[in-house]
Scaffold this active site. Structure first.
Site: not given
Length: 233
Positions: A66, A100-102, A104
């Protein structure tokens, strides 16, 4: 698995098209008309459309590196979904096992097997996840032993009744650490460091269980090996 999902895995129909089909009464499960999209079925059941037997496609298991400013969602919001990176048929029928956060980066597991993803994220399974963490404040040599023990004993997060499960903290540099946790509370890594008076300024997930990001480049993906899949079965 839900009946509408089984139909999607067995045909070229979308989820909405499958729900419309169910209303017609043309779908039968073990010889009985089925109209409830949420009905739970198994691949061993006899499921037919207008008398034609359905056979579900094999489940898919994918890992993705990601990148930042993408989201672990099946719909685009302020940022685009990570599923845009997956060049497979019906990519948006897949789901993310451990979000996962944006902001991360790192390893994300993606599948259409609900039981498998549950084993990845369930706290009961205690699957280790390793994060590389960059911090606002440096950790001095005399602070490190106490901090390591604090994380091992469990951190009291704001708004949580119980301590976090034991975590392993390893220093890489004065402002960079590796943190291994076996649960996945909301914004957990960021909240753990906030609870000890520091702030996460960069976060990257390197591994989940024995699945490691290794040399997979940002934005790239690949199918998991049979051995990688088996550990979460």
């Amino acid at each position: 698995m839900r009946l509408d999902k089984f139909i999607c895995k067995s045909t070229e129909l979308s989820r909405n098209e499958a729900k419309k089909l169910l209303k017609t009464g043309d779908v039968k499960v073990n010889g009985e008309v089925a109209k409830d999209p949420a009905m739970q079925v198994h691949e061993n059941n006899s499921i037919t459309i207008d008398g034609h037997e359905l056979v579900a496609r094999s489940s898919r298991y994918i890992m993705l590196h990601k990148v930042a400013e993408t989201i672990c969602s099946n719909v685009d919001e302020i940022y685009p979904s990570v599923l845009h990176f997956i060049d497979v048929d019906k990519a948006f029928d897949l789901h993310i096992a451990g979000r996962l956060d944006a902001d991360t980066t790192g390893l994300v597991l993606i599948t259409d097997d609900g039981r498998w993803s549950h084993n990845v994220i369930s706290p009961k399974k205690q699957c280790p996840k390793v994060y590389r963490v960059w911090l606002r404040d440096e950790i001095m040599a005399d602070e490190l032993p106490g901090l390591v023990e604090h994380f091992k004993a469990g951190i009291q997060l704001q708004g949580e009744a119980n301590l976090t499960r034991p975590a392993v903290l390893q220093q890489v540099d004065t402002d960079e650490v590796l943190l291994t946790i076996t649960e996945g509370k909301y914004h957990q890594v960021k909240r753990m460091f906030a609870a000890v008076g520091n702030r996460v300024v960069g976060l990257h997930r390197e591994s989940i269980g024995n699945v490691k990001l290794a040399d997979l480049a940002p934005g790239e993906w690949r199918y998991l090996s049979e051995q990688e899949i088996a550990q979460f079965k």
